[in-house]
Design an enzyme around this catalytic site. Structure first.
Site, PDB file in Angstrom:
ATOM      1  CG  ASN A  37      -2.282   0.858   1.127  1.00  0.00           C
ATOM      2  OD1 ASN A  37      -2.327   1.296   0.093  1.00  0.00           O
ATOM      3  ND2 ASN A  37      -2.844   0.966   2.215  1.00  0.00           N
ATOM      4  CG  HIS A 122     -11.803  -3.826  10.272  1.00  0.00           C
ATOM      5  ND1 HIS A 122     -10.842  -2.932   9.687  1.00  0.00           N
ATOM      6  CD2 HIS A 122     -10.992  -4.720  10.612  1.00  0.00           C
ATOM      7  CE1 HIS A 122      -9.630  -3.343   9.532  1.00  0.00           C
ATOM      8  NE2 HIS A 122      -9.802  -4.740  10.029  1.00  0.00           N
ATOM      9  NE  ARG A 147      -9.435  -2.735  13.306  1.00  0.00           N
ATOM     10  CZ  ARG A 147      -8.591  -2.223  12.758  1.00  0.00           C
ATOM     11  NH1 ARG A 147      -7.457  -2.597  12.565  1.00  0.00           N
ATOM     12  NH2 ARG A 147      -9.053  -1.205  11.794  1.00  0.00           N
ATOM     13  CE1 TYR A 159      -5.283   1.826  10.971  1.00  0.00           C
ATOM     14  CE2 TYR A 159      -5.897   1.151  13.157  1.00  0.00           C
ATOM     15  CZ  TYR A 159      -5.740   1.073  11.823  1.00  0.00           C
ATOM     16  OH  TYR A 159      -5.954  -0.306  11.408  1.00  0.00           O
ATOM     17  CG  ASP A 210      -4.341  -2.213  14.773  1.00  0.00           C
ATOM     18  OD1 ASP A 210      -3.127  -1.829  15.596  1.00  0.00           O
ATOM     19  OD2 ASP A 210      -4.287  -2.319  13.402  1.00  0.00           O
ATOM     20  CG  HIS A 212      -2.141   1.400  13.129  1.00  0.00           C
ATOM     21  ND1 HIS A 212      -1.537   2.140  12.304  1.00  0.00           N
ATOM     22  CD2 HIS A 212      -2.580   0.429  12.482  1.00  0.00           C
ATOM     23  CE1 HIS A 212      -1.585   1.974  11.079  1.00  0.00           C
ATOM     24  NE2 HIS A 212      -2.189   0.633  11.204  1.00  0.00           N
ATOM     25  CD  GLU A 236      -3.666  -5.385  14.331  1.00  0.00           C
ATOM     26  OE1 GLU A 236      -4.924  -5.917  14.433  1.00  0.00           O
ATOM     27  OE2 GLU A 236      -3.367  -5.068  13.408  1.00  0.00           O
ATOM     28  CD  GLU A 262      -0.830  -3.967  10.466  1.00  0.00           C
ATOM     29  OE1 GLU A 262      -1.881  -4.724  10.677  1.00  0.00           O
ATOM     30  OE2 GLU A 262      -1.003  -2.918  10.238  1.00  0.00           O
ATOM     31  NE  ARG A 283      -2.292  -8.026  12.732  1.00  0.00           N
ATOM     32  CZ  ARG A 283      -3.371  -8.207  11.905  1.00  0.00           C
ATOM     33  NH1 ARG A 283      -4.139  -9.052  11.661  1.00  0.00           N
ATOM     34  NH2 ARG A 283      -3.966  -7.084  11.112  1.00  0.00           N
ATOM     35  CG  HIS A 312      -2.320  -6.826   7.382  1.00  0.00           C
ATOM     36  ND1 HIS A 312      -1.329  -6.277   6.612  1.00  0.00           N
ATOM     37  CD2 HIS A 312      -3.410  -6.240   7.772  1.00  0.00           C
ATOM     38  CE1 HIS A 312      -2.140  -4.981   6.620  1.00  0.00           C
ATOM     39  NE2 HIS A 312      -2.997  -5.001   7.271  1.00  0.00           N
ATOM     40  CG  ASP A 316      -3.893  -2.344   2.703  1.00  0.00           C
ATOM     41  OD1 ASP A 316      -4.796  -1.774   3.432  1.00  0.00           O
ATOM     42  OD2 ASP A 316      -2.934  -2.904   2.998  1.00  0.00           O
ATOM     43  CD  GLU A 339      -7.261  -7.196   9.281  1.00  0.00           C
ATOM     44  OE1 GLU A 339      -5.910  -7.270   9.039  1.00  0.00           O
ATOM     45  OE2 GLU A 339      -7.562  -5.874   9.723  1.00  0.00           O
ATOM     46  CD1 TRP A 402      -1.415   7.324  10.517  1.00  0.00           C
ATOM     47  CD2 TRP A 402      -1.121   5.378   9.516  1.00  0.00           C
ATOM     48  NE1 TRP A 402      -2.572   6.702  10.145  1.00  0.00           N
ATOM     49  CE2 TRP A 402      -2.318   5.461   9.446  1.00  0.00           C
ATOM     50  CE3 TRP A 402      -0.768   4.135   8.792  1.00  0.00           C
ATOM     51  CZ2 TRP A 402      -3.530   4.664   8.663  1.00  0.00           C
ATOM     52  CZ3 TRP A 402      -1.596   3.292   8.037  1.00  0.00           C
ATOM     53  CH2 TRP A 402      -2.958   3.637   8.041  1.00  0.00           C
TER      54      TRP A 402
HETATM   55  C1  GCO Z   1      -4.958  -3.770  10.230  1.00  0.00           C
HETATM   56  C2  GCO Z   1      -4.133  -2.615   9.586  1.00  0.00           C
HETATM   57  C3  GCO Z   1      -4.360  -1.960   8.487  1.00  0.00           C
HETATM   58  C4  GCO Z   1      -3.276  -0.916   8.053  1.00  0.00           C
HETATM   59  C5  GCO Z   1      -3.157  -1.000   6.407  1.00  0.00           C
HETATM   60  C6  GCO Z   1      -2.061  -0.175   5.882  1.00  0.00           C
HETATM   61  O1  GCO Z   1      -4.665  -4.054  11.242  1.00  0.00           O
HETATM   62  O2  GCO Z   1      -5.824  -4.174   9.154  1.00  0.00           O
HETATM   63  O3  GCO Z   1      -3.446  -2.115  10.684  1.00  0.00           O
HETATM   64  O4  GCO Z   1      -5.535  -0.923   8.516  1.00  0.00           O
HETATM   65  O5  GCO Z   1      -3.178   0.123   8.507  1.00  0.00           O
HETATM   66  O6  GCO Z   1      -3.366  -2.070   5.772  1.00  0.00           O
HETATM   67  O7  GCO Z   1      -2.148  -0.325   4.535  1.00  0.00           O
HETATM   68 MG    MG Z   2      -3.060  -3.411  12.110  1.00  0.00          MG
END
Ligand code: GCO
Ligand code: MG
Length: 402
Positions: A37, A122, A147, A159, A210, A212, A236, A262, A283, A312, A316, A339, A402
């Site tokens: 991505n 999600h 999630r 996020y 998550d 993140h 996560e 991930e 992941r 993951h 994307d 996921e 991020w």
């Molecule tokens: C998840 C991930 C995604 C990522 C994304 C980045 O747990 O699914 O954190 O939301 O942010 O795949 O490209």
């Molecule tokens: Mg994630």
């Protein structure tokens, strides 16, 4: 059998996907996902300029040797871009092998270990109430694991929360947008979200979250401990995983299960995490972690330490990766959860898939190989569109994860 050619197909049905197609002298071809991505073109360049010419003439049946040609044989190894290319090659070769032997991928790597693949979806909303309402809708659709991500009072955009009620897609057209973050507000809010969710849904639904990569180890330890009463399926990426030792601190303070990786692309990102049992779920997906060949080894190593998979599976990652992951998850013993963020309908115009969702589980049919095909004419209708993931700053402007 010989590889005669390979090509890279880039398309954007709603979002960008990169697909590698490897051709053989026996008329069989294989597909691999090469989507990274926001960095799609970097992978395309590595594949087109270096990997495809090197593949031509090789025997596609020698998957292990070809994997090591592109890994051990490369002086500059690892990294997301190159490992995504290696993943795509590996997936396409397993696809060819399955087609050549007229059997689905899961049969080549151990056969069926279970009836279906438990997935999590999600649910997100602008506040706790809306997130819980969305989760309720997912339960009605049959999901058993969800999630939860929510907007946080005092943070403009968080996020995982979609804008304008659209399905959540992290990459936006053009250059990276900036988001702002406040860990203190986040930590004060999240336990109350899960308290409300448990009160609403009871104990039978699996709940996940998550972080993140946004906490320090001690902040993550606090969060993991405060979430214990709501017994999450997992927490996560509580911290950015480069410092594997950082997970020791979280582990020594909490029994909340941890999922990580991930953004990892090699077993060497995991060695301390696995051997010290600092995590519970790996992941790293097939598409970014060196494909089926490498993940079989990582999953085997993890199984020795009672660690399960939880790949993951955001939008994307293409349907080719998702189908390959379902085969993989069907076959290994230490599968945990997958996921599953369903792709937009328009993606199914381009990719013909062989899996379906029913009552919280994914099922795959017996089509030989991975079982996904790409309609190149349809793909050509949706050319690449430059898009980027956001960057993140703390509320005082400091650059952050991020
Ligand atoms: C998840 C991930 C995604 C990522 C994304 C980045 O747990 O699914 O954190 O939301 O942010 O795949 O490209
Ligand atoms: Mg994630």
């Amino acid at each position: 059998m010989k590889i005669t050619d390979a090509k890279v197909i880039v398309c954007s049905p709603g979002r960008n996907f990169v697909t590698l197609k490897i051709f053989t002298d026996e008329g069989i071809y294989g597909l691999g996902d090469a989507t990274l991505n926001g960095m799609e073109k970097a992978v395309v360049s590595y594949l087109e300029n270096y990997c495809v010419p090197a593949l031509i003439g090789k025997d596609p049946r020698n998957i292990e040797d070809i994997w090591h040609f592109f890994y051990k044989g490369a002086y500059w190894k690892r990294g997301s871009v190159t490992m995504t290319a290696v993943s795509a090659i590996d997936m396409a070769l397993w696809d060819i092998k399955g087609k050549a032997l007229n059997t689905p991928l899961y049969n080549l790597i151990g056969g069926k270990s279970r009836n279906g693949i438990l997935v999590y979806c999600h649910a997100n909303g602008r506040d706790a109430e809306e997130t819980i309402e969305k989760a309720g809708q997912k339960i009605e659709q049959g999901f058993r694991a969800i999630r939860l991500q929510s907007g946080i009072p005092g943070i403009e955009h968080t996020y995982g929360v979609s804008k304008d009620n659209k399905p959540y897609e992290p990459a936006e057209k053009g250059l990276a947008q900036t988001e702002y973050w406040d860990t203190a507000r986040y930590l004060n809010f999240i336990p109350s979200l899960f308290k409300k969710a448990r009160a609403e849904f009871g104990d039978d639904i699996h709940l996940l979250h998550d972080v993140h990569h946004r906490c320090t180890p001690v902040e993550a330890a606090r969060l993991a401990r405060e979430l214990e009463p709501y017994h999450l399926f997992w927490l996560e990426d509580p911290v950015s995983g480069e410092l594997q030792e950082g997970l020791r601190l979280i582990r020594s303070h909490s029994t909340t299960p941890i999922a990580i990786g991930e953004v990892f692309n090699s077993v060497y990102d995991y060695t301390t995490l696995i051997t010290e049992q600092l995590i519970d779920y790996i992941r790293m997906p097939l598409v970014h972690g060196g494909g089926i060949t490498h993940l079989l080894k990582v999953a085997s190593m993890a199984s020795v330490y009672h660690i399960q998979t939880g790949f993951h599976g955001a939008t994307d990652l293409s349907p080719v990766n998702m189908a390959a992951a379902i085969h993989f998850n069907m076959a290994i013993n230490n599968f945990g959860i997958q996921e599953y963020m369903p792709h937009q309908e328009i993606v199914n115009e381009v990719f013909k898939t062989n899996f379906n969702f029913d009552k919280g589980f994914l099922f795959i049919d017996d089509t030989p190989g991975i079982g996904v095909d790409i309609d190149e004419k349809k793909a050509a209708k949706y050319p690449y569109q430059m898009a980027s993931l956001p960057v993140n700053r703390k509320s005082d402007g400091t650059m952050f994860y991020w």
